[in-house]
Design an enzyme around this catalytic site. Structure first.
Site, PDB file in Angstrom:
ATOM      1  N   LYS A  86      -2.804  11.982  -1.473  1.00  0.00           N
ATOM      2  CA  LYS A  86      -1.957  12.977  -0.427  1.00  0.00           C
ATOM      3  C   LYS A  86      -0.875  13.781  -1.308  1.00  0.00           C
ATOM      4  O   LYS A  86      -0.682  14.998  -1.195  1.00  0.00           O
ATOM      5  CB  LYS A  86      -1.309  12.133   0.535  1.00  0.00           C
ATOM      6  CG  LYS A  86      -2.140  11.057   1.188  1.00  0.00           C
ATOM      7  CD  LYS A  86      -3.213  11.523   2.302  1.00  0.00           C
ATOM      8  CE  LYS A  86      -4.210  10.477   2.487  1.00  0.00           C
ATOM      9  NZ  LYS A  86      -4.932  10.343   3.832  1.00  0.00           N
TER      10      LYS A  86
ATOM     11  N   ASP B 286       1.040  -1.224  -0.009  1.00  0.00           N
ATOM     12  CA  ASP B 286       0.096  -0.073   0.151  1.00  0.00           C
ATOM     13  C   ASP B 286       0.850   1.058  -0.042  1.00  0.00           C
ATOM     14  O   ASP B 286       1.662   1.473   1.026  1.00  0.00           O
ATOM     15  CB  ASP B 286      -0.827  -0.099   1.387  1.00  0.00           C
ATOM     16  CG  ASP B 286      -1.907   1.177   1.419  1.00  0.00           C
ATOM     17  OD1 ASP B 286      -1.758   2.102   0.411  1.00  0.00           O
ATOM     18  OD2 ASP B 286      -2.525   1.393   2.280  1.00  0.00           O
TER      19      ASP B 286
HETATM   20  C1  LIG Z   1      -2.370   3.595   4.499  1.00  0.00           C
HETATM   21  C2  LIG Z   1      -3.376   4.268   3.518  1.00  0.00           C
HETATM   22  N1  LIG Z   1      -3.669   3.544   2.661  1.00  0.00           N
HETATM   23  C3  LIG Z   1      -4.682   3.969   1.454  1.00  0.00           C
HETATM   24  C4  LIG Z   1      -5.254   5.148   1.766  1.00  0.00           C
HETATM   25  C5  LIG Z   1      -6.285   5.496   0.573  1.00  0.00           C
HETATM   26  O1  LIG Z   1      -6.347   6.855   0.418  1.00  0.00           O
HETATM   27  P1  LIG Z   1      -7.568   7.302  -0.643  1.00  0.00           P
HETATM   28  O2  LIG Z   1      -8.528   6.097  -0.990  1.00  0.00           O
HETATM   29  O3  LIG Z   1      -7.997   8.583  -0.260  1.00  0.00           O
HETATM   30  O4  LIG Z   1      -6.720   7.433  -1.876  1.00  0.00           O
HETATM   31  C6  LIG Z   1      -4.990   6.001   2.980  1.00  0.00           C
HETATM   32  C7  LIG Z   1      -5.779   7.244   3.226  1.00  0.00           C
HETATM   33  O5  LIG Z   1      -5.845   7.882   4.208  1.00  0.00           O
HETATM   34  C8  LIG Z   1      -3.944   5.404   3.724  1.00  0.00           C
HETATM   35  O6  LIG Z   1      -3.657   6.141   4.853  1.00  0.00           O
END
Ligand SMILES: Cc1ncc(COP(=O)(O)O)c(C=O)c1O
Length: 406
Positions: free
Chosen positions: A246, A211
């Site tokens: 982010k 991830d």
């Molecule tokens: C560890 C982690 N993985 C994945 C995500 C997924 O983020 P998004 O779906 O907003 O792109 C986040 C968001 O906070 C995260 O902290």
């Protein structure tokens, strides 16, 4: 029908957000929700995003469908960004990438792919991990287990215990790994630890699911992807979920991707055909606007340079706050041991305080963090850093006094 449903508690992070909004205090501090904040407390639209958005809108001739895989040029650019332009898995044509609705979408599609391939697989998830990992992966019906990762009380990575636990996993199981800027601990693996882990994954025939939600928030785009690249070079099958929420500040546009690496071209193709069918059956096609912006930035050297500069500003702001916060914590508590906050990476660290202290920080001092004492360091500003440190010191002293009396 709905009479059969019991009302659920709100998601802990979303619930905390609404409590914060409802708090009338003028000194309230939000360390809860995981978004970047600048020195004014805003989550800004990056300048490169504004400029790319204008180009996208000016050049857009239709709103017709794109495809279940999303934009081809986005997918190619993402692969190069994550794996590097000349990664052997790409050269061997073993990588397949689909655009997804954010990192969450990529994680969920990845989970469905695992379930389609090996319905009995267990996914091993770090303890602690981001609050949405278990629901996202578990909703696919896969079995989840935790492996030890970080001891919040002693502020220590539990690497040996992690290896020991994973050594008992079944062949074909999946290990979810935070590629960088571990959420919630900020504690990452060093290169030799990645290597030991890779050897274990190879030996036990485990599949890594990486991830990568914070590429560029730790050191820089390249260094933050080093672990992913190392894993993808040495293992035959890898899944990677990536996100631009982010690092491009595209949170609400829902921009992410799932990269799947197969052992051979044919196996990668088979996996890809499943990924397309899964996407089609859940949301049909990912949203286009944010991915068009990201693709435009990645393709244009000028926009890319401004992105790198803006990303460095975000990263350095967090790093500066880590240093300042650690200094103030040492001064307020008289305890010299806050080096972990300075050394950890990304937006989060765990204070290591019990839930009762977290609750008192919220109720008495209007400082909001999740119940595991995760703090978003981007929620701390030069004007409130002393206030937050003093509040933590006061509650820490009270907790210690109570424990001594007890
Ligand atoms: C560890 C982690 N993985 C994945 C995500 C997924 O983020 P998004 O779906 O907003 O792109 C986040 C968001 O906070 C995260 O902290």
């Amino acid at each position: 029908m709905f009479q059969l449903l019991n009302r659920l508690n709100p998601d802990p992070i979303l619930g905390l957000m609404s409590k914060f909004r409802a708090d009338p205090s003028a000194t309230k501090v939000d360390l809860g929700v995981g978004v970047f904040r600048d020195l004014s407390g805003n989550t800004p639209i990056l300048d490169c995003v504004r400029r790319a958005e204008q180009t996208v809108l000016a050049g857009q001739a239709t709103k017709s469908y794109v495809s279940a895989a999303g934009r081809e040029e986005f997918n190619v650019a993402v692969e190069a960004l994550v794996l590097g332009a000349s990664h052997p898995a790409r050269a061997g044509r073993r990588t397949r990438t689909v655009q997804a609705p954010g990192g969450c979408g990529a994680l969920r599609v990845g989970a469905e792919l695992i379930r389609a391939a090996v319905p009995t697989a267990t996914v091993h998830v770090s303890d602690p991990t981001w609050g949405n990992h278990m629901p996202l992966l578990g909703s696919s019906g896969l079995r989840l287990e935790r492996y030890p990762y970080y001891d919040a009380t002693n502020h220590e990575l539990q690497f040996e215990a992690m290896l020991e636990r994973l050594d008992t996993a079944q062949a074909g199981d999946v290990v979810l790994l935070h590629a960088c800027c571990h959420n919630p601990s900020g504690a990452d693996l060093a290169a030799p630890q990645w290597q030991s882990l890779i050897e274990l994954l190879q030996r036990r025939r485990l599949v890594p699911f990486l991830d990568l939600a914070y590429q560029g928030f730790g050191d820089d785009l390249e260094s933050d992807a080093a672990g992913v690249r190392q894993v993808a070079e040495q293992l035959p099958e890898v899944l990677i979920a990536t996100s631009f929420s982010k690092n491009l500040g595209l949170y609400r546009e829902r921009v992410g991707a799932l990269i799947v690496i197969g052992e051979t071209e044919a196996r990668a193709d088979a996996a890809y055909s499943h990924v397309l069918q899964i996407a089609r059956s859940i949301y049909s096609m990912p949203p286009d606007h944010g991915a068009a912006i990201a693709a435009c930035i990645l393709a244009d050297p000028g926009l890319r340079d401004s992105w790198l500069a803006e990303l460095a500003v975000m990263r350095n702001r967090i790093k500066a706050m880590r240093t300042l916060f650690a200094q103030h914590l040492r001064a307020s508590t008289g305890d010299a041991s806050y080096g972990f906050i300075e050394n950890q990476r990304g937006m989060f660290s765990l204070l290591g305080a019990p839930a009762t202290v977290v609750e008192r920080l919220r109720e008495r001092h209007h400082i909001y963090m999740t119940s595991d004492s995760r703090m978003n360091l981007a929620g701390i500003m030069p004007h409130n850093v002393e206030y937050v440190a003093a509040a933590i010191a006061a509650e820490r002293n009270e907790a210690t006094a109570t424990a001594m009396i007890a």
